[in-house]
Scaffold this motif. Structure first.
Motif, PDB file in Angstrom:
ATOM      1  N   GLY A 271      14.198  73.992  -1.135  1.00  0.00           N
ATOM      2  CA  GLY A 271      13.198  74.678  -1.393  1.00  0.00           C
ATOM      3  C   GLY A 271      12.543  74.696   0.404  1.00  0.00           C
ATOM      4  O   GLY A 271      11.938  75.462   0.649  1.00  0.00           O
ATOM      5  N   ARG A 272      12.569  73.553   0.615  1.00  0.00           N
ATOM      6  CA  ARG A 272      12.196  73.112   2.401  1.00  0.00           C
ATOM      7  C   ARG A 272      12.701  74.096   2.760  1.00  0.00           C
ATOM      8  O   ARG A 272      12.289  74.600   4.146  1.00  0.00           O
ATOM      9  N   ALA A 273      14.193  74.223   2.778  1.00  0.00           N
ATOM     10  CA  ALA A 273      14.883  74.986   3.853  1.00  0.00           C
ATOM     11  C   ALA A 273      14.612  76.421   3.790  1.00  0.00           C
ATOM     12  O   ALA A 273      14.177  77.264   4.402  1.00  0.00           O
ATOM     13  N   GLN A 274      14.469  77.212   2.514  1.00  0.00           N
ATOM     14  CA  GLN A 274      13.552  78.537   2.206  1.00  0.00           C
ATOM     15  C   GLN A 274      12.653  78.596   2.752  1.00  0.00           C
ATOM     16  O   GLN A 274      12.836  80.114   3.484  1.00  0.00           O
ATOM     17  N   GLN A 275      12.231  77.962   2.396  1.00  0.00           N
ATOM     18  CA  GLN A 275      10.103  77.853   3.186  1.00  0.00           C
ATOM     19  C   GLN A 275      10.732  77.996   4.898  1.00  0.00           C
ATOM     20  O   GLN A 275       9.857  79.069   5.362  1.00  0.00           O
ATOM     21  N   LEU A 276      11.028  77.301   5.233  1.00  0.00           N
ATOM     22  CA  LEU A 276      11.496  77.802   6.950  1.00  0.00           C
ATOM     23  C   LEU A 276      12.023  78.570   7.524  1.00  0.00           C
ATOM     24  O   LEU A 276      11.836  78.528   8.267  1.00  0.00           O
ATOM     25  N   LEU A 277      13.407  79.140   6.313  1.00  0.00           N
ATOM     26  CA  LEU A 277      13.822  80.212   6.842  1.00  0.00           C
ATOM     27  C   LEU A 277      12.867  81.921   6.783  1.00  0.00           C
ATOM     28  O   LEU A 277      13.162  82.432   7.114  1.00  0.00           O
TER      29      LEU A 277
END
Length: 468
Positions: A271-277
């Motif tokens: 989820g954090r990686a998706q937010q950063l993307l």
């Protein structure tokens, strides 16, 4: 509550003596008894024939002596009967039963038998009599005049005491020998049981006790008769299966805990990686790193899913389905896998195989794992999948023309986390999951020799699985 009655079964040695020594001894005794009885009958028959021959040899001289009224010749003829060495008494009686001449035993003892002989014998007949339980045998022969009329009666007596004494000695000696043979057989059986059967069975007993004390790594050394060696191998197989089952259970509990603990952190990372993307100020290198992070997260999540599949002990949800149908579904799912791109899949699924009770989803997953291993083993080769009917069940084979599995690895392939694949390619859980699934269905999976040089796995499922 169910109460079990504990019986005290006989020992194997006792059963061997009862089933081998005693029957053999009784059989020998019966054979000896029948043999002696046959010998006695044959000897008595020979005695009868001998006394008849002697009587017939004396008949003409005695007839001649009676016709010429020569008492000296009568006595001389009677005395000649003893020259044969088999006669104990020789007597001649007149028409009215009076003694005319005689020598030896028997003159006073056969008045009743002489009366019967005089009443029943004619001038052309003769007869043989045994006096009930008395061992004396008597032979009667009529004597005639010149005109062929009855003139007298010749009586020859034999006493077979010597023969009967011999038979009695044989019986006594035979009984003693039979007892000795019985003791010898018992000793042979005891020694044979001790060294050929007892020792291997005691080793088996100790091994089972060790297994009961949780020493599952103990293995029986095969020795003794072939049946005990085969039994030892069967016990070793059972111990290995129990050991494997316990290891699988322990690994399953560990896997379930790991999967549960990793599930939430992985979801947070993804989820954090998706937010950063979603940020617009990322350069290409940062975006690529985040995408790689997500890919690795998905790979870890896939491993977690496999751990959960391996660890779950949920009961089967069986429905009636054909094994060929489950195989078709698995083939359809795997046809889109990247590993299947350059592989030629040969399908030989029989038609009309009987429907069986299986958990279709879990069995398809097991077949998919096997197909994936075959695709990875033969990336540019051939993979065969085939079903067949067998006694009390159906089988499915999956084989490839890859390098195969080395002998040193064949005993480990169903162990969880065992793999020879590069890091990041395999988890070592596919075959373990398939193994557990087949066991849950009451079936089996094994590595066999196929028609291709690579690995060949055979799945067997019973047509009528036993109820658990």
């Amino acid at each position: 509550m169910t109460h079990f009655i504990q019986h005290n079964p006989p020992r194997l040695l006792t059963m061997l003596i009862a089933s081998v020594v005693i029957p053999v001894t009784l059989s020998l005794g019966l054979i000896g008894y029948l043999g002696i009885d046959w010998l006695e009958n044959q000897t008595e028959q020979r005695m009868r024939e001998d006394i008849e021959l002697i009587s017939r040899s004396l008949k003409e001289p005695l007839n001649q002596a009676i016709r010429t009224n020569q008492p000296e010749l009568i006595q001389q003829s009677l005395n000649s009967a003893f020259a044969f060495g088999r006669i104990y008494g020789a007597h001649i009686y007149g028409r009215n039963g009076q003694l005319l001449a005689g020598s030896g035993a028997g003159v006073q003892r056969f008045s009743e038998q002489r009366g019967e002989a005089l009443a029943t014998l004619d001038a052309t007949g003769d007869g043989y009599a045994a006096l009930g339980s008395d061992p004396i045998h008597v032979y009667f022969m009529p004597l005639t005049t010149a005109g062929g009329r009855f003139a007298g009666l010749l009586q020859l007596t034999r006493h077979p005491d010597e023969f009967r004494d011999t038979l009695s000695t044989i019986r006594t000696t035979g009984a003693a020998m039979l007892g000795g043979i019985a003791l010898l057989l018992a000793l042979i059986v005891m020694l044979g049981h001790r060294f050929a059967i007892g020792a291997p069975l005691r080793r088996l007993e100790r091994s089972m006790q060790s297994a009961g004390d949780h020493e599952l790594g103990y293995r029986v050394t095969g020795s003794g008769p072939r049946e005990i060696v085969n039994l030892s191998k069967g016990i070793n197989t059972m111990l290995m299966q129990i050991e494997s089952s316990r290891k699988l259970a322990a690994v399953g509990e560990l896997s379930a805990g790991i999967a549960h603990q990793l599930g939430t952190p992985l979801s947070v990372l993804d989820g954090r990686a998706q937010q950063l993307l979603r940020r617009t100020d990322l350069d290409d290198h940062q975006r690529s790193s985040l995408e790689a992070m997500r890919a690795e997260t998905r790979r870890i999540a896939d491993i977690v899913q496999r751990l959960m599949a391996f660890a779950r002990s949920m009961p089967l949800q069986p429905t009636l389905m054909r094994l060929s149908t489950a195989a078709d579904h698995a083939i359809e799912r795997m046809s889109h896998a990247p590993e299947a791109k350059n592989v030629t899949l040969h399908k030989h699924l029989i038609e009309g195989d009987p429907p069986i009770k299986i958990d279709g989803e879990r069995l398809e997953e097991a077949i998919c794992n096997l197909l994936l291993n075959a695709f990875q083993a033969a990336p540019n080769g051939n993979v065969y999948i085939a079903t067949a009917k067998k006694a009390e069940g159906v089988t499915l084979r999956i084989e490839d023309d890859g390098p195969g599995i080395s002998k040193e690895d064949q005993e480990k392939i169903f162990s969880p986390f065992f793999t020879r694949k590069p890091v990041g390619i395999g988890t070592g859980l596919g075959l373990a999951v398939a193994y557990g699934t087949l066991r849950a269905h009451g079936g089996r999976i094994r590595l066999i020799q196929g028609s291709l040089p690579g690995a060949c796995f055979e799945l067997w499922l019973p047509t009528n699985p036993a109820r658990k």
